[in-house]
Design a protein around this motif. Structure first.
Motif, PDB file in Angstrom:
ATOM      1  N   MET A  61      -2.067 -44.747  16.984  1.00 36.18           N
ATOM      2  CA  MET A  61      -3.260 -45.514  16.612  1.00 36.18           C
ATOM      3  C   MET A  61      -4.348 -44.561  16.145  1.00 36.18           C
ATOM      4  O   MET A  61      -4.594 -43.539  16.789  1.00 36.18           O
ATOM      5  CB  MET A  61      -3.763 -46.313  17.828  1.00 36.18           C
ATOM      6  CG  MET A  61      -5.001 -47.130  17.532  1.00 36.18           C
ATOM      7  SD  MET A  61      -5.466 -48.215  18.892  1.00 36.18           S
ATOM      8  CE  MET A  61      -5.983 -47.026  20.129  1.00 36.18           C
ATOM      9  N   MET A  62      -4.989 -44.895  15.048  1.00 34.12           N
ATOM     10  CA  MET A  62      -6.112 -44.080  14.585  1.00 34.12           C
ATOM     11  C   MET A  62      -7.322 -44.357  15.446  1.00 34.12           C
ATOM     12  O   MET A  62      -7.613 -45.504  15.767  1.00 34.12           O
ATOM     13  CB  MET A  62      -6.423 -44.412  13.133  1.00 34.12           C
ATOM     14  CG  MET A  62      -5.635 -43.592  12.140  1.00 34.12           C
ATOM     15  SD  MET A  62      -6.145 -43.941  10.449  1.00 34.12           S
ATOM     16  CE  MET A  62      -5.032 -45.286  10.058  1.00 34.12           C
ATOM     17  N   LEU A  63      -8.035 -43.304  15.789  1.00 34.92           N
ATOM     18  CA  LEU A  63      -9.221 -43.434  16.625  1.00 34.92           C
ATOM     19  C   LEU A  63     -10.474 -43.099  15.812  1.00 34.92           C
ATOM     20  O   LEU A  63     -10.423 -42.272  14.899  1.00 34.92           O
ATOM     21  CB  LEU A  63      -9.126 -42.498  17.832  1.00 34.92           C
ATOM     22  CG  LEU A  63      -7.984 -42.801  18.801  1.00 34.92           C
ATOM     23  CD1 LEU A  63      -7.881 -41.710  19.857  1.00 34.92           C
ATOM     24  CD2 LEU A  63      -8.209 -44.170  19.462  1.00 34.92           C
ATOM     25  N   PRO A  64     -11.596 -43.720  16.185  1.00 37.65           N
ATOM     26  CA  PRO A  64     -12.855 -43.393  15.502  1.00 37.65           C
ATOM     27  C   PRO A  64     -13.234 -41.936  15.777  1.00 37.65           C
ATOM     28  O   PRO A  64     -12.869 -41.361  16.809  1.00 37.65           O
ATOM     29  CB  PRO A  64     -13.868 -44.336  16.148  1.00 37.65           C
ATOM     30  CG  PRO A  64     -13.064 -45.416  16.784  1.00 37.65           C
ATOM     31  CD  PRO A  64     -11.771 -44.771  17.191  1.00 37.65           C
ATOM     32  N   VAL A  65     -13.985 -41.370  14.841  1.00 36.85           N
ATOM     33  CA  VAL A  65     -14.417 -39.982  15.004  1.00 36.85           C
ATOM     34  C   VAL A  65     -15.726 -39.777  14.252  1.00 36.85           C
ATOM     35  O   VAL A  65     -15.952 -40.411  13.223  1.00 36.85           O
ATOM     36  CB  VAL A  65     -13.320 -39.010  14.506  1.00 36.85           C
ATOM     37  CG1 VAL A  65     -13.005 -39.218  13.047  1.00 36.85           C
ATOM     38  CG2 VAL A  65     -13.680 -37.568  14.784  1.00 36.85           C
ATOM     39  N   GLY A  66     -16.578 -38.946  14.815  1.00 43.09           N
ATOM     40  CA  GLY A  66     -17.803 -38.545  14.132  1.00 43.09           C
ATOM     41  C   GLY A  66     -17.655 -37.109  13.660  1.00 43.09           C
ATOM     42  O   GLY A  66     -17.257 -36.237  14.428  1.00 43.09           O
ATOM     43  N   VAL A  67     -17.945 -36.878  12.406  1.00 40.46           N
ATOM     44  CA  VAL A  67     -17.788 -35.545  11.828  1.00 40.46           C
ATOM     45  C   VAL A  67     -19.164 -35.004  11.470  1.00 40.46           C
ATOM     46  O   VAL A  67     -19.888 -35.611  10.673  1.00 40.46           O
ATOM     47  CB  VAL A  67     -16.884 -35.601  10.579  1.00 40.46           C
ATOM     48  CG1 VAL A  67     -16.816 -34.238   9.899  1.00 40.46           C
ATOM     49  CG2 VAL A  67     -15.491 -36.079  10.960  1.00 40.46           C
ATOM     50  N   ALA A  68     -19.543 -33.877  12.055  1.00 43.92           N
ATOM     51  CA  ALA A  68     -20.842 -33.266  11.767  1.00 43.92           C
ATOM     52  C   ALA A  68     -20.774 -32.510  10.443  1.00 43.92           C
ATOM     53  O   ALA A  68     -19.818 -31.769  10.186  1.00 43.92           O
ATOM     54  CB  ALA A  68     -21.233 -32.313  12.892  1.00 43.92           C
ATOM     55  N   ILE A  69     -21.777 -32.727   9.618  1.00 48.62           N
ATOM     56  CA  ILE A  69     -21.859 -32.056   8.318  1.00 48.62           C
ATOM     57  C   ILE A  69     -23.185 -31.321   8.239  1.00 48.62           C
ATOM     58  O   ILE A  69     -24.245 -31.908   8.489  1.00 48.62           O
ATOM     59  CB  ILE A  69     -21.750 -33.079   7.167  1.00 48.62           C
ATOM     60  CG1 ILE A  69     -20.351 -33.701   7.151  1.00 48.62           C
ATOM     61  CG2 ILE A  69     -22.060 -32.423   5.825  1.00 48.62           C
ATOM     62  CD1 ILE A  69     -20.201 -34.862   6.185  1.00 48.62           C
ATOM     63  N   ASP A  70     -23.134 -30.056   7.893  1.00 50.91           N
ATOM     64  CA  ASP A  70     -24.364 -29.281   7.685  1.00 50.91           C
ATOM     65  C   ASP A  70     -24.906 -29.605   6.296  1.00 50.91           C
ATOM     66  O   ASP A  70     -24.253 -29.295   5.293  1.00 50.91           O
ATOM     67  CB  ASP A  70     -24.051 -27.783   7.816  1.00 50.91           C
ATOM     68  CG  ASP A  70     -25.299 -26.924   7.658  1.00 50.91           C
ATOM     69  OD1 ASP A  70     -25.341 -25.850   8.269  1.00 50.91           O
ATOM     70  OD2 ASP A  70     -26.220 -27.315   6.901  1.00 50.91           O
ATOM     71  N   PRO A  71     -26.079 -30.229   6.212  1.00 54.89           N
ATOM     72  CA  PRO A  71     -26.564 -30.678   4.902  1.00 54.89           C
ATOM     73  C   PRO A  71     -26.951 -29.545   3.958  1.00 54.89           C
ATOM     74  O   PRO A  71     -27.039 -29.758   2.755  1.00 54.89           O
ATOM     75  CB  PRO A  71     -27.790 -31.530   5.250  1.00 54.89           C
ATOM     76  CG  PRO A  71     -28.223 -31.060   6.591  1.00 54.89           C
ATOM     77  CD  PRO A  71     -26.989 -30.599   7.302  1.00 54.89           C
ATOM     78  N   LYS A  72     -27.154 -28.360   4.488  1.00 56.68           N
ATOM     79  CA  LYS A  72     -27.534 -27.234   3.628  1.00 56.68           C
ATOM     80  C   LYS A  72     -26.328 -26.471   3.093  1.00 56.68           C
ATOM     81  O   LYS A  72     -26.385 -25.855   2.035  1.00 56.68           O
ATOM     82  CB  LYS A  72     -28.435 -26.264   4.401  1.00 56.68           C
ATOM     83  CG  LYS A  72     -29.806 -26.831   4.715  1.00 56.68           C
ATOM     84  CD  LYS A  72     -30.608 -27.014   3.436  1.00 56.68           C
ATOM     85  CE  LYS A  72     -32.013 -27.537   3.742  1.00 56.68           C
ATOM     86  NZ  LYS A  72     -32.715 -27.939   2.508  1.00 56.68           N
ATOM     87  N   SER A  73     -25.217 -26.495   3.850  1.00 53.75           N
ATOM     88  CA  SER A  73     -24.044 -25.729   3.433  1.00 53.75           C
ATOM     89  C   SER A  73     -22.848 -26.608   3.106  1.00 53.75           C
ATOM     90  O   SER A  73     -21.898 -26.152   2.464  1.00 53.75           O
ATOM     91  CB  SER A  73     -23.648 -24.742   4.529  1.00 53.75           C
ATOM     92  OG  SER A  73     -23.095 -25.436   5.639  1.00 53.75           O
ATOM     93  N   GLY A  74     -22.859 -27.848   3.571  1.00 57.41           N
ATOM     94  CA  GLY A  74     -21.702 -28.721   3.388  1.00 57.41           C
ATOM     95  C   GLY A  74     -20.590 -28.453   4.378  1.00 57.41           C
ATOM     96  O   GLY A  74     -19.537 -29.090   4.315  1.00 57.41           O
ATOM     97  N   ALA A  75     -20.796 -27.502   5.293  1.00 64.39           N
ATOM     98  CA  ALA A  75     -19.741 -27.166   6.252  1.00 64.39           C
ATOM     99  C   ALA A  75     -19.443 -28.362   7.158  1.00 64.39           C
ATOM    100  O   ALA A  75     -20.346 -29.053   7.619  1.00 64.39           O
ATOM    101  CB  ALA A  75     -20.164 -25.970   7.094  1.00 64.39           C
ATOM    102  N   MET A  76     -18.147 -28.597   7.398  1.00 65.31           N
ATOM    103  CA  MET A  76     -17.703 -29.673   8.280  1.00 65.31           C
ATOM    104  C   MET A  76     -16.854 -29.059   9.380  1.00 65.31           C
ATOM    105  O   MET A  76     -15.901 -28.318   9.095  1.00 65.31           O
ATOM    106  CB  MET A  76     -16.841 -30.694   7.530  1.00 65.31           C
ATOM    107  CG  MET A  76     -17.604 -31.555   6.566  1.00 65.31           C
ATOM    108  SD  MET A  76     -16.695 -33.075   6.110  1.00 65.31           S
ATOM    109  CE  MET A  76     -15.032 -32.507   5.958  1.00 65.31           C
ATOM    110  N   GLY A  77     -17.189 -29.417  10.605  1.00 68.55           N
ATOM    111  CA  GLY A  77     -16.504 -28.810  11.737  1.00 68.55           C
ATOM    112  C   GLY A  77     -15.041 -29.183  11.843  1.00 68.55           C
ATOM    113  O   GLY A  77     -14.251 -28.419  12.379  1.00 68.55           O
ATOM    114  N   GLN A  78     -14.671 -30.350  11.333  1.00 64.46           N
ATOM    115  CA  GLN A  78     -13.300 -30.831  11.537  1.00 64.46           C
ATOM    116  C   GLN A  78     -12.556 -31.003  10.224  1.00 64.46           C
ATOM    117  O   GLN A  78     -11.742 -31.913  10.082  1.00 64.46           O
ATOM    118  CB  GLN A  78     -13.343 -32.155  12.291  1.00 64.46           C
ATOM    119  CG  GLN A  78     -14.004 -32.030  13.657  1.00 64.46           C
ATOM    120  CD  GLN A  78     -14.317 -33.384  14.250  1.00 64.46           C
ATOM    121  OE1 GLN A  78     -13.413 -34.123  14.615  1.00 64.46           O
ATOM    122  NE2 GLN A  78     -15.588 -33.726  14.335  1.00 64.46           N
ATOM    123  N   ALA A  79     -12.836 -30.119   9.282  1.00 61.98           N
ATOM    124  CA  ALA A  79     -12.200 -30.246   7.971  1.00 61.98           C
ATOM    125  C   ALA A  79     -10.679 -30.188   8.103  1.00 61.98           C
ATOM    126  O   ALA A  79     -10.137 -29.403   8.873  1.00 61.98           O
ATOM    127  CB  ALA A  79     -12.689 -29.134   7.053  1.00 61.98           C
TER     128      ALA A  79
END
Ligand SMILES: [Fe+2]
Length: 188
Positions: free
Chosen positions: A1-19
């Motif tokens: 089952m797919m679960l909900p997730v929140g992905v943090a994005i750095d608005p200045k660099s575009g870096a995503m912690g869970q890419a």
């Protein structure tokens, strides 16, 4: 089952912690996008093969939705700016959303029938890209341009058409201002 997730994005660099995927495109491999090939060579000689943009993406296995960020370096090549390759979606019924987080740019769009439009990319602006419109992002500022994109996972990319014939319009800096100009290399 797919679960909900929140992905943090750095608005200045575009870096995503869970890419879940990423790639970068450099000047040398995107040189065909630019009108002034001598300017490409001069920039390569002076600065090396600079990164033009980096894409990071997030998708859950089996999901019908994918999102990610594109982070574009600032730069000029002749009178043009650093740009993405530009593409149609392989599936002609699939649109996309671009949400600009930081920087400044222009989203250049072109319908399959050859109609051109632009949307200013400024922080807080959410652009709707209709199905079957080619889209290319152009960093017209002097800082990184960061935007979040969301589309259907099955949209697919068709880069060949824009790489082959270009887009009808170019975004250029002339007399200190950002302007649209007809692309003399456009091959209808
Ligand atoms: Fe797209």
């Amino acid at each position: 089952m797919m679960l909900p997730v929140g992905v943090a994005i750095d608005p200045k660099s575009g870096a995503m912690g869970q890419a879940t995927g990423r790639y970068a495109k450099h000047l040398g491999e995107t040189r065909g996008c630019y009108q002034d090939q001598a300017a490409v060579d001069a920039l390569l000689a002076a600065r090396g093969d600079l990164p033009v943009y980096e894409v990071v993406e997030f998708i859950q296995p089996g999901s019908d939705i994918i999102f990610g960020t594109t982070t574009m370096s600032p730069g000029q090549v002749g009178e043009e700016f650093f740009m993405t390759r530009g593409h149609f979606h392989q599936r002609r019924d699939r649109g996309e959303v671009y949400y600009t987080q930081s920087g400044r740019g222009v989203l250049l769009l072109e319908s399959r029938q050859g109609e051109s439009r632009t949307v200013d990319m400024v922080p807080g602006t959410c652009a709707f890209i209709p199905p079957d419109w080619a889209h290319r992002s152009i960093n017209t500022g002097d800082a990184p341009l960061v935007f979040v994109w969301v589309c259907n996972a099955d949209a697919g990319h068709d880069y060949a058409e824009i790489l082959t014939r270009g887009m009808r319009q170019m975004v250029v800096k002339r007399d200190g201002a950002v302007a649209l100009a007809p692309n003399p290399r456009y091959a209808a």
